[in-house]
Design an enzyme around this catalytic site. Structure first.
Site, mmCIF file in Angstrom:
data_model
loop_
_atom_site.group_PDB
_atom_site.id
_atom_site.type_symbol
_atom_site.label_atom_id
_atom_site.label_comp_id
_atom_site.label_asym_id
_atom_site.label_seq_id
_atom_site.Cartn_x
_atom_site.Cartn_y
_atom_site.Cartn_z
ATOM 1 N N LYS A 139 0.796 -1.263 -0.007
ATOM 2 C CA LYS A 139 0.060 0.049 0.028
ATOM 3 C C LYS A 139 0.885 1.195 -0.031
ATOM 4 O O LYS A 139 0.328 2.262 -0.172
ATOM 5 C CB LYS A 139 -1.036 0.107 1.201
ATOM 6 C CG LYS A 139 -1.890 -1.383 1.443
ATOM 7 C CD LYS A 139 -2.790 -1.436 0.073
ATOM 8 C CE LYS A 139 -4.010 -0.492 0.321
ATOM 9 N NZ LYS A 139 -5.138 -0.992 -0.779
HETATM 10 C C1 LIG Z 1 -3.107 -6.956 4.068
HETATM 11 C C2 LIG Z 1 -3.619 -6.645 2.654
HETATM 12 N N1 LIG Z 1 -4.003 -7.455 1.728
HETATM 13 C C3 LIG Z 1 -4.762 -7.234 0.612
HETATM 14 C C4 LIG Z 1 -4.874 -5.993 0.085
HETATM 15 C C5 LIG Z 1 -5.815 -5.536 -1.000
HETATM 16 O O1 LIG Z 1 -4.927 -4.964 -1.930
HETATM 17 P P1 LIG Z 1 -5.770 -3.985 -2.871
HETATM 18 O O2 LIG Z 1 -6.239 -2.941 -2.117
HETATM 19 O O3 LIG Z 1 -4.577 -3.294 -3.689
HETATM 20 O O4 LIG Z 1 -6.756 -4.871 -3.718
HETATM 21 C C6 LIG Z 1 -4.726 -4.969 1.177
HETATM 22 C C7 LIG Z 1 -5.142 -3.606 0.892
HETATM 23 O O5 LIG Z 1 -5.742 -2.844 1.828
HETATM 24 C C8 LIG Z 1 -4.115 -5.150 2.559
HETATM 25 O O6 LIG Z 1 -3.817 -4.205 3.202
#
Ligand SMILES: Cc1ncc(COP(=O)(O)O)c(C=O)c1O
Length: 458
Positions: free
Chosen positions: A43
């Site tokens: 992120k």
């Molecule tokens: C621990 C975790 N896994 C997966 C994701 C998913 O990624 P995205 O928001 O790019 O779809 C996030 C996003 O907040 C996350 O913090």
């Protein structure tokens, strides 16, 4: 050589070959290890991009304040960007979040406002409402809204995609990522597909989220939504950053399989990753075992680090309490279905079935409740008890259609929902729940089934 500030170290994370968890898989499987970012997650990429784009658009000026409702990785990324660029950061979080997460955000200079969890999103006390109010009240403040802010997707289009293309020398054939806001899947997938349109992308979804069904049917099915434990991906909304055109398939992964997957990556590969990384690996390997060929090259994005999950996934007692470590004392929905040895068949009625016919079906099959189905969707339910109550009031109801008397649809649960979770869901108003097995067959589970399973464990 040195960096001018910590945010310049974002990106260029390593690609690491998986050697042990991939036994039985043909082809090569590589992990894009995103915890190498300074905030320990993928992120960071979109957080700095949202801030830079807001500056360019004049939404954020010197001395400004960044406000977001977040407890997790995005907060960390925004806090780092704020330090580098001299902004104030205020985050609103729900009080169910662990003190540790709040402390982490405060450690990097953010002001954190703790709001009550058990209020509706539009309640003025909720963390969404308070973030919005602060944004309105504080001059020169910026509310990034990671779900709909397309700088999120662009960050991955400009960095994650090109990195993977270069690191694999254009040999990547499959890309797998969890889908939350959608940025890390869709920005990367768009870039990769522009380089080679035959690259296959697999989005990882969770039970309790709407994405898979929406992709496959175009239906936003509220009945797919129920609480789950995994953090960071799967949603009950359709964020603007999710571009379904660049996601070829979705696979749903249970809380348990994700947690076990994360522990396996730590122990078997030395990759101390977070829960959603375990979900990504579980879903990716499920796909790879079936479809990957000898010369294929799969890249799986692992979003964050294991430290945030020490009290959960990496705590044996917590794992046992949730039935995620194999112990004899826990049965699950999957066990109840398995104990039927494939002999059960789901009886259903449609909205236009006569009420009298539904009653005859229940008495002939010795069942107390039936789902109502329309175009393969579960749109309602009828139960003997509630029909009886209604017919006592109005005996003519027997000649009407199920549509006129039906109750709300039964809830879907994940196959690894434990007996205690099932029993807490089943009550006077919810007489049965539904579970979809790995072959997409739907089974019904009643209070009677749960009682029987519990007594066989005693
Ligand atoms: C621990 C975790 N896994 C997966 C994701 C998913 O990624 P995205 O928001 O790019 O779809 C996030 C996003 O907040 C996350 O913090």
């Amino acid at each position: 050589m040195f960096y001018n500030s910590i945010v310049e170290t974002i990106g260029n994370t390593p690609l690491v070959k998986l050697n042990n968890v991939t036994k039985g898989v043909q082809g090569t499987v590589l992990a894009k290890v995103e915890y190498f970012n300074p905030g320990n997650s993928t992120k960071d990429r979109m957080a700095i991009k949202m801030v830079v784009d807001a500056e360019k658009a004049g939404l954020l000026k010197p001395g400004g304040t960044i406000i977001e409702g977040t407890s997790g990785n995005t907060g960390m990324g925004l806090a780092l960007a704020a330090i580098a660029k001299g902004y104030r950061c205020i985050f609103t979080v729900a009080d169910k979040q662990s003190q540790e997460k709040i402390n982490i955000l405060r450690a990097v200079g953010a002001e954190v406002i703790v709001c009550p969890t058990n209020v509706a999103p539009d309640d003025p006390r909720s963390y969404y409402s308070i973030a919005r109010k602060l944004n309105k009240d504080i001059p020169n403040s910026f509310y990034p809204n990671q779900y709909d802010n397309l700088s999120n997707t662009t960050a991955h289009y400009e960095t994650t995609g090109p990195e993977i293309w270069k690191q694999t020398e254009g040999k990547i054939t499959h890309y797998v990522a969890t889908v939350g806001t959608g940025g890390s899947m869709c920005g990367t997938a768009k870039y990769l597909k522009e380089q080679n349109a035959s690259i296959v992308t697999v989005g990882i979804d969770t039970y309790g989220s709407v994405f898979k069904k929406y992709k496959e049917t175009g239906i936003f099915d509220e009945k797919e939504i129920y609480p789950y434990l995994t953090e960071g991906f799967g949603e009950d909304i359709l964020p603007k950053n999710v571009n379904f055109d660049v996601i070829d398939h979705f696979i749903k992964v249970t809380d348990k399989d994700g947690a076990v997957g994360a522990r396996r990556l730590s122990r078997e590969e030395g990759l101390f990753v977070g829960w959603s990384s375990g979900s990504a690996i579980h879903g990716a390997l499920e796909y790879a075992r079936e479809f990957l060929k000898k010369d294929d090259l799969m890249v799986i994005l692992l979003p964050d680090h294991g430290t945030r999950y020490l009290a959960k996934v990496y705590n044996d007692q917590w794992m046992k309490d949730h039935g995620f470590l194999e112990t004899r004392t826990f049965g699950s929905a999957r066990d109840i279905v398995a104990s039927r040895n494939g002999k059960d068949s789901l009886h259903t009625v449609t909205k236009t079935t006569k009420v009298s016919e539904a009653i005859r079906l229940m008495s002939r099959e010795g069942i107390d409740q039936i789902p109502v189905v329309e175009n393969e969707n579960f749109v309602g339910s009828v139960s003997a008890a509630s029909l009886l109550e209604k017919i006592i009031q109005d005996p003519h109801l027997q000649n009407k259609h199920v549509h006129d008397v039906m109750d709300k649809p039964m809830q879907f649960v994940a196959p690894d929902s434990t007996l205690d979770v099932l029993s807490s869901l089943l009550n006077r108003d919810n007489k049965a729940v539904l579970v979809r097995d790995e072959r997409e067959r739907v089974h019904i589970i009643t209070q009677h089934d749960v009682l029987k399973a519990m007594s066989s464990l005693a």
